[in-house]
Design a protein around this motif. Structure first.
Motif, PDB file in Angstrom:
ATOM      1  N   MET A  24       0.833  -1.206   0.000  1.00  0.00           N
ATOM      2  CA  MET A  24       0.000   0.000   0.000  1.00  0.00           C
ATOM      3  C   MET A  24       0.871   1.260   0.000  1.00  0.00           C
ATOM      4  O   MET A  24       0.700   2.153  -0.823  1.00  0.00           O
ATOM      5  CB  MET A  24      -0.903  -0.014   1.253  1.00  0.00           C
ATOM      6  CG  MET A  24      -1.782   1.227   1.399  1.00  0.00           C
ATOM      7  SD  MET A  24      -2.994   1.357   0.049  1.00  0.00           S
ATOM      8  CE  MET A  24      -3.737   2.933   0.420  1.00  0.00           C
ATOM      9  N   PHE A  25       1.852   1.277   0.907  1.00  0.00           N
ATOM     10  CA  PHE A  25       2.715   2.459   0.984  1.00  0.00           C
ATOM     11  C   PHE A  25       3.477   2.655  -0.325  1.00  0.00           C
ATOM     12  O   PHE A  25       3.546   3.772  -0.860  1.00  0.00           O
ATOM     13  CB  PHE A  25       3.698   2.319   2.146  1.00  0.00           C
ATOM     14  CG  PHE A  25       4.640   3.480   2.251  1.00  0.00           C
ATOM     15  CD1 PHE A  25       4.225   4.689   2.810  1.00  0.00           C
ATOM     16  CD2 PHE A  25       5.939   3.380   1.758  1.00  0.00           C
ATOM     17  CE1 PHE A  25       5.085   5.765   2.891  1.00  0.00           C
ATOM     18  CE2 PHE A  25       6.807   4.466   1.827  1.00  0.00           C
ATOM     19  CZ  PHE A  25       6.370   5.655   2.395  1.00  0.00           C
ATOM     20  N   THR A  26       4.047   1.568  -0.864  1.00  0.00           N
ATOM     21  CA  THR A  26       4.797   1.671  -2.109  1.00  0.00           C
ATOM     22  C   THR A  26       3.904   2.175  -3.242  1.00  0.00           C
ATOM     23  O   THR A  26       4.329   2.980  -4.064  1.00  0.00           O
ATOM     24  CB  THR A  26       5.382   0.298  -2.496  1.00  0.00           C
ATOM     25  OG1 THR A  26       5.784  -0.363  -1.315  1.00  0.00           O
ATOM     26  CG2 THR A  26       6.538   0.443  -3.442  1.00  0.00           C
ATOM     27  N   GLN A  27       2.673   1.679  -3.243  1.00  0.00           N
ATOM     28  CA  GLN A  27       1.702   2.115  -4.240  1.00  0.00           C
ATOM     29  C   GLN A  27       1.498   3.642  -4.169  1.00  0.00           C
ATOM     30  O   GLN A  27       1.519   4.336  -5.172  1.00  0.00           O
ATOM     31  CB  GLN A  27       0.353   1.433  -3.941  1.00  0.00           C
ATOM     32  CG  GLN A  27      -0.282   0.867  -5.165  1.00  0.00           C
ATOM     33  CD  GLN A  27       0.064  -0.616  -5.289  1.00  0.00           C
ATOM     34  OE1 GLN A  27       1.154  -1.047  -4.932  1.00  0.00           O
ATOM     35  NE2 GLN A  27      -0.875  -1.375  -5.807  1.00  0.00           N
ATOM     36  N   GLN A  28       1.285   4.108  -2.926  1.00  0.00           N
ATOM     37  CA  GLN A  28       1.074   5.544  -2.731  1.00  0.00           C
ATOM     38  C   GLN A  28       2.313   6.334  -3.156  1.00  0.00           C
ATOM     39  O   GLN A  28       2.221   7.404  -3.740  1.00  0.00           O
ATOM     40  CB  GLN A  28       0.765   5.861  -1.257  1.00  0.00           C
ATOM     41  CG  GLN A  28      -0.527   5.263  -0.758  1.00  0.00           C
ATOM     42  CD  GLN A  28      -1.749   5.869  -1.427  1.00  0.00           C
ATOM     43  OE1 GLN A  28      -1.637   6.779  -2.243  1.00  0.00           O
ATOM     44  NE2 GLN A  28      -2.914   5.344  -1.108  1.00  0.00           N
TER      45      GLN A  28
ATOM     46  N   ALA B  47      -4.423  10.055   1.619  1.00  0.00           N
ATOM     47  CA  ALA B  47      -4.426   8.616   1.864  1.00  0.00           C
ATOM     48  C   ALA B  47      -4.424   8.280   3.357  1.00  0.00           C
ATOM     49  O   ALA B  47      -5.064   7.325   3.777  1.00  0.00           O
ATOM     50  CB  ALA B  47      -3.218   7.968   1.191  1.00  0.00           C
ATOM     51  N   TYR B  48      -3.691   9.049   4.145  1.00  0.00           N
ATOM     52  CA  TYR B  48      -3.496   8.640   5.538  1.00  0.00           C
ATOM     53  C   TYR B  48      -4.166   9.543   6.567  1.00  0.00           C
ATOM     54  O   TYR B  48      -4.094   9.288   7.754  1.00  0.00           O
ATOM     55  CB  TYR B  48      -2.003   8.549   5.851  1.00  0.00           C
ATOM     56  CG  TYR B  48      -1.330   7.435   5.089  1.00  0.00           C
ATOM     57  CD1 TYR B  48      -1.564   6.097   5.441  1.00  0.00           C
ATOM     58  CD2 TYR B  48      -0.495   7.697   4.019  1.00  0.00           C
ATOM     59  CE1 TYR B  48      -0.978   5.057   4.740  1.00  0.00           C
ATOM     60  CE2 TYR B  48       0.105   6.672   3.307  1.00  0.00           C
ATOM     61  CZ  TYR B  48      -0.129   5.355   3.674  1.00  0.00           C
ATOM     62  OH  TYR B  48       0.452   4.345   2.982  1.00  0.00           O
ATOM     63  N   THR B  49      -4.743  10.639   6.153  1.00  0.00           N
ATOM     64  CA  THR B  49      -5.414  11.486   7.131  1.00  0.00           C
ATOM     65  C   THR B  49      -6.825  11.761   6.647  1.00  0.00           C
ATOM     66  O   THR B  49      -7.182  11.437   5.510  1.00  0.00           O
ATOM     67  CB  THR B  49      -4.702  12.840   7.307  1.00  0.00           C
ATOM     68  OG1 THR B  49      -4.833  13.555   6.076  1.00  0.00           O
ATOM     69  CG2 THR B  49      -3.244  12.688   7.670  1.00  0.00           C
ATOM     70  N   SER B  50      -7.623  12.334   7.515  1.00  0.00           N
ATOM     71  CA  SER B  50      -8.978  12.682   7.073  1.00  0.00           C
ATOM     72  C   SER B  50      -9.207  14.170   7.271  1.00  0.00           C
ATOM     73  O   SER B  50     -10.200  14.599   7.819  1.00  0.00           O
ATOM     74  CB  SER B  50     -10.020  11.867   7.842  1.00  0.00           C
ATOM     75  OG  SER B  50      -9.737  11.958   9.211  1.00  0.00           O
TER      76      SER B  50
END
Lengths: 291, 234
Positions: A1-5, A257-260
């Motif tokens: 997932m991280f690599t994708q991002q 991706a990681y926050t809202s």
């Protein structure tokens, strides 16, 4: 997932850098904010689409669209900006208004000629995804990242290793003295336009590939986001623009991706810009005092 | 070598030079002195093609260059040291010198000329890879002179070389100018520092509010009462 991002952020950052590079090169040498670069991006994307569906070749789509839009850039410089700047005591708002007008005109022309609907941008790469271990790479990302790297390397080489580039940097630094040294400064300006508009066209095609569709409104977001990027990079500094493009791309992708956080994605560039200007008003690689 | 005939220059509605005639003979060192705002820089810029005259003529080696664009004048043999130095601050010392040799195709010749400039100003050689903007005013002035020498000019136009420099640097610059002239380069100096400018010159002109009000040999000018009062401090 991280690599994708990470790959996604690299691709988007590359597109941003490339989009803003044209405006940077033009600002560097003429001192005008050429919003119409976003028009070049739009026209480039549409030309690329037509060329791809006429020839089936991605390479031709990029090459022909970049050349055509680059030539368009030279015409715009010769027949619109140069006459405006040749008038004594031109206020800097005048070329800016011309740029906004050109951009609006390009959007509306595309809408009239190609229709107001979106076109689907399904370029066929032969493979849909490449799997390396657990990481899935989208070919479009690799293409975008590699092509941007190649284009920026070519730009770096021209600016730093050739006589033409030396003349360009001298002209950007002091046009009058460059002239006295024997530089035909209008050629240096033409170089800015052909590279700047060509790069914008490539970025337009990349965005089409990345999001699978284009509309006549494609240039609207870049027209102002580009400003945030070139100011962040230190106005007229090509290396700063690359850094700024990547920073904005990464911030956008990772924040969404990681926050809202409740701000829209396209506003993030400006939040970054505002923070940056408070901390370092001259931009990432800008110089405090113009020499 | 250089002949300026009845030159009129205007910025917009305002005329700043009202029919100037100046001539500089081969191998001569001529100084134009005058107060700030007299039109000295405008005159030099017009010779370099950066300002268009409204009328009048500029002849260089007998050829009318009045309407030749600035960038085509570079190869003709006139070196220009602009007011305020105006080195390319974002380029290195060496790149500045390369720009001075922009008209030259032969790389070996360019390298040779760079070495020649480093010979005159060893300081520049020590700082070859440094950005010009990071140097002191005096070093930048050396670079501006060095840049103007890169095409082995027959003639140098030097605008306010003393401006903003420490006295010791001013002396160095004038010594270099005198030496270049002794070596056969024709020089036209435009200068507020009348004392220094007349000391090294063969002939002089006084430019006041766009008119040449006096011209004579430098020696006579130094003795002239009005020049003494107005420009030499008594």
């Amino acid at each position: 997932m991280f690599t994708q991002q990470l790959m996604n952020a690299l691709a988007i950052g590359s597109v941003y850098a490339l989009t803003a590079m044209g405006a940077t090169l033009i600002y560097g040498i003429l001192g005008i904010l050429d919003i119409a670069n976003a028009g070049a991006y739009l026209i480039g994307a549409y030309l690329g689409w037509y060329i791809y569906y006429a020839t089936g070749s991605i390479v031709l789509a990029f090459v022909l669209s970049m050349v055509a839009v680059g030539v368009l850039g030279i015409l715009i410089q010769k027949f619109i900006y140069s006459p405006i700047l040749a008038k004594p005591n031109t206020l800097s708002i005048i070329p800016l208004v011309a740029a906004v007008g050109l951009f609006t005109m390009s959007s509306d022309l595309v809408r009239l000629i190609c229709g107001p609907y979106s076109l689907s941008y399904n370029f066929d790469f032969g493979v849909t995804s490449i799997r390396i271990g657990s990481v899935v790479l989208v070919p479009a990302w690799i293409l975008i990242f590699a092509l941007t790297a190649v284009l920026l390397l070519i730009l770096w080489f021209i600016l730093n290793k050739t006589k033409l580039g030396l003349a360009w940097r001298a002209t950007a630094n002091d046009t009058e003295i460059a002239k006295v040294c024997g530089v035909n400064t209008s050629n240096a300006m033409a170089l800015s336009y052909i590279l700047g508009y060509g790069f914008a066209a490539a970025a337009g095609i990349m965005v089409g590939i990345l999001y699978n569709s284009i509309t006549p409104a494609l240039g609207e977001v870049p027209s102002y986001k580009m400003l945030a990027i070139i100011v962040l990079g230190g106005l007229g500094n090509p290396l700063g623009t690359v850094l700024a493009g990547l920073i904005i791309g990464f911030t956008e992708v990772f924040l969404s991706a990681y926050t809202s956080i409740p701000i829209p994605k396209d506003a993030i560039a400006f939040v970054v810009l505002i923070i940056m200007l408070l901390v370092k008003p001259e931009g990432l690689l800008g110089q405090k005092n113009k020499v | 070598m250089l002949e300026i005939k009845d030159l009129y220059v205007s910025y917009g509605m305002m005329e700043v030079l009202h029919g100037i005639s100046v001539d500089v003979q081969d191998k001569e060192l001529v100084s134009i002195i005058g107060p700030n705002g007299a039109g000295k820089t405008t005159l030099i810029k017009t010779v370099m093609g950066l300002v268009k005259p409204t009328s009048g003529q500029i002849l260089y080696n007998g050829e009318d260059i009045t309407n030749i664009p600035a960038y085509k004048r570079a190869g003709m043999g006139i070196g220009y040291v602009p007011e305020g130095r105006r080195v390319f601050g974002k380029l290195t010392v060496e790149e500045n010198l390369q720009m001075g040799a922009y008209e030259l195709k032969d790389k070996a010749q360019i390298a040779k000329n760079i070495e020649m400039v480093y010979g005159i100003f060893p300081r520049l050689g020590e700082r070859a890879k440094q950005l010009a903007s990071t140097m002191s005013g005096g070093e930048q002035q050396m670079l501006a002179i060095g840049r103007a020498l890169m095409l082995n000019p027959q003639m140098l136009l030097i605008d306010e070389v003393s401006m903003g420099l420490m006295p010791i640097m001013v002396n160095t610059c004038f010594e270099v100018i005198k030496k270049l002239n002794d070596e056969g380069i024709t020089v036209l100096v435009v200068e507020q520092n009348a004392n220094k400018a007349l000391k090294i010159a063969d002939r002089g002109y006084v430019l006041e509010t766009g008119n040449i009000v006096l011209s004579d040999t430098a020696e006579n000018m130094r003795k002239d009462d009005t020049v003494q009062k107005a420009y030499l401090g008594g």
